[in-house]
Design a protein around this motif. Structure first.
Motif, PDB file in Angstrom:
ATOM      1  N   ASP A 188       0.805  -1.227   0.000  1.00  0.00           N
ATOM      2  CA  ASP A 188       0.000   0.000   0.000  1.00  0.00           C
ATOM      3  C   ASP A 188       0.834   1.271   0.000  1.00  0.00           C
ATOM      4  N   HIS A 189       1.811   1.304  -0.904  1.00  0.00           N
ATOM      5  CA  HIS A 189       2.571   2.544  -1.052  1.00  0.00           C
ATOM      6  C   HIS A 189       3.244   2.605  -2.425  1.00  0.00           C
ATOM      7  N   VAL A 190       3.636   3.825  -2.773  1.00  0.00           N
ATOM      8  CA  VAL A 190       4.494   4.062  -3.924  1.00  0.00           C
ATOM      9  C   VAL A 190       5.870   4.406  -3.383  1.00  0.00           C
ATOM     10  N   ALA A 191       6.894   3.699  -3.845  1.00  0.00           N
ATOM     11  CA  ALA A 191       8.273   3.968  -3.429  1.00  0.00           C
ATOM     12  C   ALA A 191       8.953   4.817  -4.492  1.00  0.00           C
ATOM     13  N   VAL A 192       9.690   5.829  -4.045  1.00  0.00           N
ATOM     14  CA  VAL A 192      10.348   6.769  -4.952  1.00  0.00           C
ATOM     15  C   VAL A 192      11.823   6.401  -5.077  1.00  0.00           C
ATOM     16  N   PHE A 193      12.292   6.284  -6.306  1.00  0.00           N
ATOM     17  CA  PHE A 193      13.693   5.957  -6.572  1.00  0.00           C
ATOM     18  C   PHE A 193      14.315   7.038  -7.451  1.00  0.00           C
ATOM     19  N   ALA A 194      15.584   7.325  -7.180  1.00  0.00           N
ATOM     20  CA  ALA A 194      16.385   8.177  -8.058  1.00  0.00           C
ATOM     21  C   ALA A 194      17.190   7.267  -8.975  1.00  0.00           C
ATOM     22  N   VAL A 195      17.305   7.649 -10.248  1.00  0.00           N
ATOM     23  CA  VAL A 195      17.994   6.830 -11.236  1.00  0.00           C
ATOM     24  C   VAL A 195      19.263   7.543 -11.686  1.00  0.00           C
ATOM     25  N   ASP A 196      20.385   6.840 -11.578  1.00  0.00           N
ATOM     26  CA  ASP A 196      21.633   7.363 -12.127  1.00  0.00           C
ATOM     27  C   ASP A 196      21.585   7.146 -13.637  1.00  0.00           C
ATOM     28  N   THR A 197      21.410   8.207 -14.387  1.00  0.00           N
ATOM     29  CA  THR A 197      21.215   8.050 -15.831  1.00  0.00           C
ATOM     30  C   THR A 197      22.484   7.581 -16.548  1.00  0.00           C
ATOM     31  N   ALA A 198      23.635   7.690 -15.879  1.00  0.00           N
ATOM     32  CA  ALA A 198      24.878   7.217 -16.495  1.00  0.00           C
ATOM     33  C   ALA A 198      25.021   5.706 -16.353  1.00  0.00           C
ATOM     34  N   THR A 199      24.744   5.193 -15.146  1.00  0.00           N
ATOM     35  CA  THR A 199      24.890   3.760 -14.891  1.00  0.00           C
ATOM     36  C   THR A 199      23.589   2.993 -15.053  1.00  0.00           C
ATOM     37  N   GLY A 200      22.460   3.721 -15.034  1.00  0.00           N
ATOM     38  CA  GLY A 200      21.155   3.078 -15.106  1.00  0.00           C
ATOM     39  C   GLY A 200      20.648   2.545 -13.787  1.00  0.00           C
ATOM     40  N   LEU A 201      21.434   2.641 -12.735  1.00  0.00           N
ATOM     41  CA  LEU A 201      21.070   2.008 -11.469  1.00  0.00           C
ATOM     42  C   LEU A 201      20.146   2.898 -10.634  1.00  0.00           C
ATOM     43  N   PRO A 202      19.056   2.327 -10.127  1.00  0.00           N
ATOM     44  CA  PRO A 202      18.165   3.075  -9.244  1.00  0.00           C
ATOM     45  C   PRO A 202      18.607   2.941  -7.789  1.00  0.00           C
ATOM     46  N   ARG A 203      18.319   3.960  -7.021  1.00  0.00           N
ATOM     47  CA  ARG A 203      18.539   3.897  -5.563  1.00  0.00           C
ATOM     48  C   ARG A 203      17.340   4.530  -4.890  1.00  0.00           C
ATOM     49  N   PHE A 204      16.993   4.009  -3.724  1.00  0.00           N
ATOM     50  CA  PHE A 204      15.838   4.512  -2.992  1.00  0.00           C
ATOM     51  C   PHE A 204      16.063   5.977  -2.627  1.00  0.00           C
ATOM     52  N   ALA A 205      15.078   6.816  -2.947  1.00  0.00           N
ATOM     53  CA  ALA A 205      15.208   8.255  -2.717  1.00  0.00           C
ATOM     54  C   ALA A 205      14.682   8.683  -1.354  1.00  0.00           C
TER      55      ALA A 205
END
Length: 413
Positions: free
Chosen positions: A376-393
């Motif tokens: 019951d939630h939306v999780a927000v991630f930031a994406v490193d556009t160079a590596t493609g890897l997401p990390r929890f924001a």
């Protein structure tokens, strides 16, 4: 007494003294204008979900610098709006697929000052055409929409008017019902599923899970999860009619769910298979629409055993990365795409919740919003556009039973 020569000299001295200040002001204005032009634009995120927990479509205002979301109102809809699609050619227009009562809603995003009653204003409500609609997409050039029906295994074609409202054109079964062999479902267990998997879902009958036009608009494709096939029809952009169907058989029991075309190479596409938890890499012949499979690889870590249901699939705008969602493993699988389009599993990122059903990028691709349905939630991630890897924001956004998010520009912009 001031002579003309003295007054002229004083004026020149004053202009010389003010010149640096004027230059600084001009530079500041230029920097400000450049910042406005280059800076991220504001946007909103709408989230639909499953009743009775979800009460409709939840709107959030996004911080374009951090990606974080702030509640901005609710548009009530008790019919389980489980798929949302914005119209890029008509800013502020949003289509909602109501899985609960097999209907479609066309909304207009409220302009500033109009949000008192609801963030979205209903323009039209109409039957979807079949049973159990689960997906809607828009043709890239012609005024048509396509609605996939899981329940009745049909693809509806609808015409879009100038104001975005819809009217039925045709309804097409994913198989020939006069030929029982053509509609026979695939095996219950996926041949390429992990050891010990009980990912058994949807192989009781044909089930269309998604419909999408090819990037050039000449063909329409649909995934039939129950038959383990991807169907292709030629598409008439004037009448909305479909031509003779051809199919590609995927691996036995795979359960094809969602698919995306390569953003930079329209001859390549990728399919996420729900029950096998695999990614299939396909090639499309541009002239005939004929599909061939080039490779299939797992969306799960090496050595995984047990049950998982893969769900959504996204591509980065630059065509360098794919993101696949795994339900029960509760991860995003990140694939790197080689120059020839070949996918390679790069990493997994925990979705910070349970049963990730779908995800959406922010307009600039720097943030990713994951709908974790069972937590019951939306999780927000930031994406490193160079590596493609997401990390929890660092933000969990409470939403009851979220099914789908859609990103829209600010109203009135």
């Amino acid at each position: 007494m001031h002579t003309p020569l003295a007054r002229q000299r004083r004026s020149l001295l004053l202009m010389a003294a003010l010149a640096p200040l004027a230059g600084a002001a001009a530079q500041a204005n230029a920097r400000s204008a450049a910042g406005v032009a280059a800076g991220p634009r504001g946007f909103s995120v709408h989230v639909g979900g499953y009743a009775p927990q979800a009460e409709g479509l939840y709107r959030f205002a996004a911080n374009p610098a951090t990606g974080h979301l702030s509640p901005a109102g609710l548009t009530r809809n008790p019919h389980s709006p489980s798929w949302l699609q914005a119209d890029p050619s008509r800013p502020g227009l949003l289509y909602a697929v109501n899985e609960g009562d097999s209907s479609l809603h066309v909304y207009r995003q409220a302009a500033p000052g109009e949000e008192a009653s609801a963030p979205l204003q209903l323009l039209q409500s109409l039957p979807s055409g079949g049973r159990g609609p689960v997906h809607l997409s828009l043709h890239p050039g012609a005024p048509f929409a396509f609605v996939a029906h899981y329940g009745s295994a049909e693809l509806a074609v609808l015409r879009r008017a100038a104001d975005g409202q819809l009217s039925a054109v045709g309804l097409h079964a994913s198989c020939d019902r006069s030929r029982p062999d053509d509609c026979r479902p695939g095996p219950t267990r996926a041949a390429l599923a992990p050891p010990g998997s009980f990912a058994i879902s949807g192989h009781d009958a044909p089930h269309v899970h998604m419909g999408l036009s090819s990037p050039d608009g000449r063909f329409v494709l649909a995934s039939d999860l129950g038959r383990d096939r991807l169907a292709v029809w030629p598409f008439n952009t004037e009448s909305g009619a479909l031509g003779p169907r051809q199919d590609l058989a995927l691996s036995a029991g795979a359960g094809p769910r969602h698919f995306v075309f390569h953003p930079r190479d329209a001859a390549q596409l990728y399919v996420i298979n729900e029950e096998a938890s695999t990614l299939a890499w396909l090639q499309m012949e541009p002239r005939t629409g004929r599909l061939t499979q080039r490779a299939e690889l797992s969306s799960l870590p090496e050595g995984f055993a047990g049950t998982n249901f893969a769900s959504d699939l996204l591509a980065s705008a630059d065509g360098r990365f794919l993101y696949a969602l795994n339900r029960l493993h509760d991860s995003m699988a990140v694939f790197a795409l080689a120059a020839d389009g070949r996918p390679r599993l790069l990493a997994h990122e925990w979705t910070r919740g349970s049963f990730p059903r779908s995800a959406r990028f922010s307009p600039d691709g720097r943030f990713l919003y994951v709908c974790n349905q069972r937590s019951d939630h939306v999780a927000v991630f930031a994406v490193d556009t160079a590596t493609g890897l997401p990390r929890f924001a660092g933000q969990y956004v409470p939403v009851p039973s979220p099914a789908c998010a859609e990103v829209m520009g600010e109203a009135g912009r």
